[in-house]
Motif scaffolding. Structure first.
Motif: not given
Lengths: 319, 319
Positions: B86-90, B164-167, B238-250
């Motif tokens: 059953v999904e989601p499995s991730w 992982r934000g890689e799309v 970012p200290v941790r996480g993916m704030a860089d990817k999020c900010l880049a989107t904006l």
């Protein structure tokens, strides 16, 4: 040849292992119609103990020592729930089992009937037989008891697991049964059956809730297939479980004869054409029912297969 | 003194440990208003990652290595679900976590608002601060992405955990935010606050979904309490996480200045009176906002407490 087995509980699940093996040998098809009276929603999870017992046992994943649930089970979810102090705390909710309940509950909440959910779960377990719940409707066994000086109706699981049946018990009520329809496939299976077996399950709380669905009882009573029951009582005691307590509540004698007479002969508005009892109960006579005495202890698969063959032999002459 | 902290994610949870310790020292009351945009229903369980991160971290039960979920976690339920295909499995569904989700989902399905459910769960964890979800209404962060050549909106958890934000990512949408009301207690807490802190959480997917609740943003913008933000970006990362990817989107610069300007000065329709940046970012200037540079690495509790004290000091002069 088509065999339908009415079943519930661990004894019923073990009996089905023998039915499956014998059916493979003779090229027969098997459908189990499984009790749902034990079903209960706890912690938001829809738990179907009898369907799971059959599924896990036939899927080779049942715990042989504990007698219910999964082999190699762990109990983290249950321990954590206890730390949140949420009730019920007395129910054995295993981690592996929890996943089964999550899949089932998600599908039920999405609108799938229990029969379709059971089929979906069986894609993993490959039980090798057809598995149908008695009904897709809500049907629960409740027990009228005296607890703390108060008479009330509690769910069967509470009576069985929490109280171990050790409370003054007045009667069993199959809530929802009157309006319950047989699950998809049940009436077809019964109508096409060449023989119908009542597994050596608890007659009061495993078999009776199935028969409490009016159209199922009617299909058995008026159908052309011989109905052969296998006694769950040997020498005045249940092979396992608490059939003695359940029968005492109904004031039925705890004996092969007592249970056979409770099911009753077809001629007298009952169900049975044949009644298979243990060798130690040889001599049991029930008016209108063909009885036969053979070894009924399911000590291993070979003995269980032998028992099933005896039940099918009896069916040939019983009607 | 009353301190309200807008928070989400692991960084926010760790920041709160410092806020709690400092508040104990100075006799202040703390209320955390926690992001719910990450919340998701999976396998029928309502999962609130940010509320749980705060609860487990302040309750001393968070896994310090993995950064989310419970210490000493096991994964039987997840492995079993995978065997049912059953999904989601991730998604990382731990056994201990599952119990939390079961208690929460059962209460939500019974009609309790998330704020009441959170309070009930906190009876076990005793976080030592007030914990409120931003809203009791449904508010989910979705992400518009291109996957398999198709543009679609996926749940934030799928973007974060599965991909992982890689799309290719186009924007974040806070579903339900427009009609969401602040959870019970939130407006009172904001109205009575002496200072409001924006934790060094991801500004795009932890803080922005809180501010997307119209009445919360309004309460901050028009309230009398000074609002001081703590930069989640140190030296352009970012200290941790993916704030860089999020900010880049904006298309927001990944820097203390970029995030500070995104929040904006109160005078210009923004939120901030003060903006605390790391020593390595000293010299950052944002028109209309009082900035101060101090060490922002939360390497241990003492350093985090020091940071909180600095933020409160800044609040005194920023407005």
């Amino acid at each position: 040849m088509r065999i339908v087995v009415l079943t519930g509980g661990i004894g019923g699940a073990r009996f089905l292992v023998g039915v499956r093996e014998h059916a493979r040998a003779i090229g027969a098809e098997v459908t189990a119609v499984v009790n749902v009276g034990d079903d209960v929603r706890m912690h938001g999870l829809q738990i179907c103990p009898d369907l799971d017992s059959v599924m896990y046992t036939l899927g080779g994943a049942a715990d042989p020592e504990r007698g219910w649930g999964r082999v190699g089970e762990s109990w983290v979810v249950k321990e954590e729930l206890a730390k949140y102090a949420v009730e019920p705390s007395w129910f054995g909710l295993g981690d592996k089992d929890t996943a089964t309940h999550l899949v089932r509950t998600t599908m039920l909440n999405a609108g799938y009937p229990l029969s379709a959910v059971t089929a979906a779960l069986c894609e993993r377990w490959q039980p090798g037989i057809g598995m149908l719940p008695a009904t897709d409707d809500r049907l629960e066994t409740h027990v009228v008891v005296d607890v703390d000086g108060e008479r009330k109706a509690i769910h069967f699981q509470e009576w069985w697991v929490r109280y171990r049946g050790e409370v003054p018990t007045h009667r069993f009520v199959f809530r929802g049964a009157e309006n319950a329809k047989p699950a998809a496939g049940v009436l077809d299976a019964l109508g096409q059956a060449d023989v119908i077996l009542l597994a050596p399950s608890n007659p009061v709380v495993s078999i009776a809730p199935i028969l409490a669905v009016p159209a199922i009882r009617e299909a058995l009573a008026s159908g052309s297939a011989p109905v052969v029951g296998v006694s769950p009582i040997i020498g005045g005691a249940p092979v396992r479980g608490m059939a003695d307590k359940c029968l005492a509540t109904l004031e039925v004698e705890v004996s092969a004869a007592g249970v056979g007479r409770m099911y009753g002969p077809r001629a007298d508005g009952g169900l049975l054409d044949g009644w298979l009892v243990d060798s130690s109960d040889a001599g049991v006579e029930i008016s209108g029912v063909t009885t036969r005495a053979v070894p009924l202890w399911m000590k291993d698969e070979a003995l269980t297969v032998r028992m099933v063959a005896d039940a099918l032999d009896l069916a040939k002459v019983a009607r």
